[in-house]
Design a protein around this motif. Structure first.
Motif, PDB file in Angstrom:
ATOM      1  N   PHE A 222      13.309  24.102  27.361  1.00  0.00           N
ATOM      2  CA  PHE A 222      12.160  23.087  27.597  1.00  0.00           C
ATOM      3  C   PHE A 222      11.482  23.045  28.850  1.00  0.00           C
ATOM      4  CE2 PHE A 222      14.476  19.888  29.928  1.00  0.00           C
ATOM      5  CZ  PHE A 222      15.543  20.110  29.608  1.00  0.00           C
ATOM      6  N   SER A 223      12.338  23.681  29.854  1.00  0.00           N
ATOM      7  CA  SER A 223      11.799  23.818  31.229  1.00  0.00           C
ATOM      8  C   SER A 223      11.156  24.592  31.503  1.00  0.00           C
ATOM      9  CB  SER A 223      13.219  23.563  32.326  1.00  0.00           C
ATOM     10  OG  SER A 223      13.988  24.718  32.095  1.00  0.00           O
ATOM     11  N   ILE A 224      11.126  25.803  30.815  1.00  0.00           N
ATOM     12  CA  ILE A 224      10.213  27.048  31.143  1.00  0.00           C
ATOM     13  C   ILE A 224       8.845  27.061  31.059  1.00  0.00           C
ATOM     14  CG2 ILE A 224      10.026  29.456  30.445  1.00  0.00           C
ATOM     15  CD1 ILE A 224      12.876  29.555  29.299  1.00  0.00           C
ATOM     16  N   TYR A 225       8.203  27.417  32.016  1.00  0.00           N
ATOM     17  CA  TYR A 225       6.713  27.563  32.092  1.00  0.00           C
ATOM     18  C   TYR A 225       6.324  28.844  31.459  1.00  0.00           C
ATOM     19  CZ  TYR A 225       1.809  27.557  33.513  1.00  0.00           C
ATOM     20  OH  TYR A 225       0.503  27.954  33.555  1.00  0.00           O
ATOM     21  N   ALA A 226       6.735  29.881  32.048  1.00  0.00           N
ATOM     22  CA  ALA A 226       6.496  31.144  31.685  1.00  0.00           C
ATOM     23  C   ALA A 226       7.722  31.930  31.759  1.00  0.00           C
ATOM     24  CB  ALA A 226       5.308  31.659  32.825  1.00  0.00           C
ATOM     25  N   MET A 227       7.437  33.081  31.016  1.00  0.00           N
ATOM     26  CA  MET A 227       8.650  34.372  30.891  1.00  0.00           C
ATOM     27  C   MET A 227       7.936  35.702  31.205  1.00  0.00           C
ATOM     28  SD  MET A 227      11.345  33.167  29.946  1.00  0.00           S
ATOM     29  CE  MET A 227      12.326  34.385  29.286  1.00  0.00           C
ATOM     30  N   GLY A 228       8.769  36.291  32.124  1.00  0.00           N
ATOM     31  CA  GLY A 228       8.170  37.564  32.436  1.00  0.00           C
ATOM     32  C   GLY A 228       9.113  39.002  32.524  1.00  0.00           C
ATOM     33  N   TRP A 229       8.730  39.824  32.385  1.00  0.00           N
ATOM     34  CA  TRP A 229       9.454  41.279  32.411  1.00  0.00           C
ATOM     35  C   TRP A 229       9.026  41.812  33.728  1.00  0.00           C
ATOM     36  CZ3 TRP A 229      13.146  42.679  29.130  1.00  0.00           C
ATOM     37  CH2 TRP A 229      13.055  41.937  27.951  1.00  0.00           C
ATOM     38  N   PHE A 230      10.099  42.390  34.566  1.00  0.00           N
ATOM     39  CA  PHE A 230      10.144  43.158  35.770  1.00  0.00           C
ATOM     40  C   PHE A 230      10.852  44.216  35.408  1.00  0.00           C
ATOM     41  CE2 PHE A 230       8.501  39.828  38.516  1.00  0.00           C
ATOM     42  CZ  PHE A 230       8.297  38.907  37.667  1.00  0.00           C
ATOM     43  N   ARG A 231      10.776  45.408  36.410  1.00  0.00           N
ATOM     44  CA  ARG A 231      11.360  46.606  36.510  1.00  0.00           C
ATOM     45  C   ARG A 231      11.801  47.092  37.652  1.00  0.00           C
ATOM     46  NH1 ARG A 231       6.824  50.591  34.001  1.00  0.00           N
ATOM     47  NH2 ARG A 231       5.576  50.743  35.890  1.00  0.00           N
ATOM     48  N   GLN A 232      13.065  47.722  37.938  1.00  0.00           N
ATOM     49  CA  GLN A 232      13.443  48.133  39.062  1.00  0.00           C
ATOM     50  C   GLN A 232      14.093  49.677  38.839  1.00  0.00           C
ATOM     51  OE1 GLN A 232      16.115  45.688  41.277  1.00  0.00           O
ATOM     52  NE2 GLN A 232      15.540  46.836  43.153  1.00  0.00           N
ATOM     53  N   ALA A 233      13.316  50.425  39.618  1.00  0.00           N
ATOM     54  CA  ALA A 233      13.651  52.050  39.564  1.00  0.00           C
ATOM     55  C   ALA A 233      14.542  52.282  40.829  1.00  0.00           C
ATOM     56  CB  ALA A 233      12.385  52.873  39.687  1.00  0.00           C
ATOM     57  N   PRO A 234      15.349  53.136  40.819  1.00  0.00           N
ATOM     58  CA  PRO A 234      16.320  53.624  41.719  1.00  0.00           C
ATOM     59  C   PRO A 234      15.453  53.791  43.143  1.00  0.00           C
ATOM     60  CG  PRO A 234      17.068  54.825  39.825  1.00  0.00           C
ATOM     61  CD  PRO A 234      15.706  54.184  39.489  1.00  0.00           C
ATOM     62  N   GLY A 235      15.963  52.960  44.219  1.00  0.00           N
ATOM     63  CA  GLY A 235      15.531  53.236  45.526  1.00  0.00           C
ATOM     64  C   GLY A 235      14.009  52.298  45.524  1.00  0.00           C
ATOM     65  N   LYS A 236      13.743  51.820  44.579  1.00  0.00           N
ATOM     66  CA  LYS A 236      12.408  50.881  44.659  1.00  0.00           C
ATOM     67  C   LYS A 236      12.891  49.329  44.510  1.00  0.00           C
ATOM     68  CE  LYS A 236       9.433  54.723  43.100  1.00  0.00           C
ATOM     69  NZ  LYS A 236       8.523  55.075  42.098  1.00  0.00           N
ATOM     70  N   GLU A 237      11.767  48.615  45.176  1.00  0.00           N
ATOM     71  CA  GLU A 237      11.897  47.351  44.683  1.00  0.00           C
ATOM     72  C   GLU A 237      11.609  46.735  43.208  1.00  0.00           C
ATOM     73  OE1 GLU A 237      10.382  45.710  49.429  1.00  0.00           O
ATOM     74  OE2 GLU A 237       9.291  45.348  47.620  1.00  0.00           O
ATOM     75  N   ARG A 238      11.895  45.739  43.006  1.00  0.00           N
ATOM     76  CA  ARG A 238      11.740  45.355  41.670  1.00  0.00           C
ATOM     77  C   ARG A 238      10.189  44.910  41.783  1.00  0.00           C
ATOM     78  NH1 ARG A 238      16.068  41.039  39.085  1.00  0.00           N
ATOM     79  NH2 ARG A 238      17.228  42.598  40.150  1.00  0.00           N
TER      80      ARG A 238
ATOM     81  N   THR B 285      10.758  54.719  33.490  1.00  0.00           N
ATOM     82  CA  THR B 285      12.270  54.667  33.633  1.00  0.00           C
ATOM     83  C   THR B 285      12.600  53.540  34.687  1.00  0.00           C
ATOM     84  OG1 THR B 285      12.223  57.156  33.030  1.00  0.00           O
ATOM     85  CG2 THR B 285      14.290  56.019  34.130  1.00  0.00           C
ATOM     86  N   ALA B 286      13.473  52.718  34.418  1.00  0.00           N
ATOM     87  CA  ALA B 286      13.845  51.944  35.302  1.00  0.00           C
ATOM     88  C   ALA B 286      14.866  50.599  34.418  1.00  0.00           C
ATOM     89  CB  ALA B 286      12.623  50.837  35.727  1.00  0.00           C
ATOM     90  N   VAL B 287      15.331  49.878  35.280  1.00  0.00           N
ATOM     91  CA  VAL B 287      16.131  48.757  34.612  1.00  0.00           C
ATOM     92  C   VAL B 287      15.150  47.543  34.363  1.00  0.00           C
ATOM     93  CG1 VAL B 287      18.058  46.957  34.610  1.00  0.00           C
ATOM     94  CG2 VAL B 287      18.497  49.478  35.693  1.00  0.00           C
ATOM     95  N   TYR B 288      14.907  47.312  33.215  1.00  0.00           N
ATOM     96  CA  TYR B 288      14.050  46.131  33.201  1.00  0.00           C
ATOM     97  C   TYR B 288      14.766  44.856  32.760  1.00  0.00           C
ATOM     98  CZ  TYR B 288      10.274  49.406  32.258  1.00  0.00           C
ATOM     99  OH  TYR B 288       9.373  50.452  32.227  1.00  0.00           O
ATOM    100  N   TYR B 289      14.230  43.832  33.511  1.00  0.00           N
ATOM    101  CA  TYR B 289      14.840  42.416  33.879  1.00  0.00           C
ATOM    102  C   TYR B 289      13.855  41.374  32.960  1.00  0.00           C
ATOM    103  CZ  TYR B 289      17.831  44.392  37.205  1.00  0.00           C
ATOM    104  OH  TYR B 289      18.801  45.103  37.958  1.00  0.00           O
ATOM    105  N   CYS B 290      14.291  40.633  32.274  1.00  0.00           N
ATOM    106  CA  CYS B 290      13.632  39.520  31.769  1.00  0.00           C
ATOM    107  C   CYS B 290      13.953  38.054  32.655  1.00  0.00           C
ATOM    108  CB  CYS B 290      14.226  38.897  30.297  1.00  0.00           C
ATOM    109  SG  CYS B 290      13.639  37.512  29.665  1.00  0.00           S
ATOM    110  N   ALA B 291      12.956  37.329  32.871  1.00  0.00           N
ATOM    111  CA  ALA B 291      13.005  36.330  33.788  1.00  0.00           C
ATOM    112  C   ALA B 291      12.183  35.055  33.168  1.00  0.00           C
ATOM    113  CB  ALA B 291      12.504  36.839  35.215  1.00  0.00           C
ATOM    114  N   GLY B 292      12.784  33.991  33.796  1.00  0.00           N
ATOM    115  CA  GLY B 292      11.859  32.757  33.382  1.00  0.00           C
ATOM    116  C   GLY B 292      11.648  31.952  34.689  1.00  0.00           C
ATOM    117  N   LYS B 293      10.488  31.167  34.603  1.00  0.00           N
ATOM    118  CA  LYS B 293      10.166  30.428  35.628  1.00  0.00           C
ATOM    119  C   LYS B 293       9.618  29.036  35.110  1.00  0.00           C
ATOM    120  CE  LYS B 293       6.455  31.529  38.247  1.00  0.00           C
ATOM    121  NZ  LYS B 293       6.071  29.994  38.411  1.00  0.00           N
ATOM    122  N   ARG B 294       9.993  27.989  36.257  1.00  0.00           N
ATOM    123  CA  ARG B 294       9.703  26.587  35.808  1.00  0.00           C
ATOM    124  C   ARG B 294       8.310  26.289  36.356  1.00  0.00           C
ATOM    125  NH1 ARG B 294      14.919  25.895  38.035  1.00  0.00           N
ATOM    126  NH2 ARG B 294      14.014  25.337  40.037  1.00  0.00           N
TER     127      ARG B 294
END
Length: 124
Positions: A29-45, A91-100
């Motif tokens: 209930f505290s979540i305002y938005a959900m996001g997807w991010f990704r990080q490839a080797p040697g790069k920033e998320r 190609t990357a690791v994909y991360y799910c994230a939530g923010k308040r």
């Protein structure tokens, strides 16, 4: 606290599709938005897509707009990322994230909760 668990990553050929899922539990209930991010080797998320927990507002990075679609199922507390026309550069690791808060929906630093990540590999 909110716990996030991603699934659906894997190996796919260029031009193929994958659907990632992110199941949220805890104080959702505290979540305002959900996001997807990704990080490839040697790069920033980097930001990929986001969706408000209520309403229909979505946000996309220019590199994925028209190929990726973010959606949610509030009854299941789950967010999805449908990825079509995949390219090797996805190609990357994909991360799910939530923010308040409502500020910085496309900013890595503004997110409060993170999943463990799921690998997506696109072969050429």
């Amino acid at each position: 606290q909110v716990q996030l668990v991603e699934s659906g990553g894997g190996l796919v050929q260029a031009g193929g599709s994958l659907r990632l899922s992110c199941a949220a539990s805890g104080r959702t209930f505290s979540i305002y938005a959900m996001g997807w991010f990704r990080q490839a080797p040697g790069k920033e998320r980097e930001f990929v897509a986001a969706i408000r927990w209520s309403g229909s507002t979505t946000y996309y990075a220019d590199s994925v707009e028209a190929r990726f679609t973010i959606s949610r199922d509030n009854a299941k507390n789950t967010v999805y990322l449908q990825m079509n026309s995949l390219k090797p550069e996805d190609t990357a690791v994909y991360y799910c994230a939530g923010k308040r808060g409502s500020v910085g929906v496309m900013s890595v630093a503004r997110y409060d909760y993170w999943g463990q990540g799921t690998q997506v590999t696109v072969s050429s």
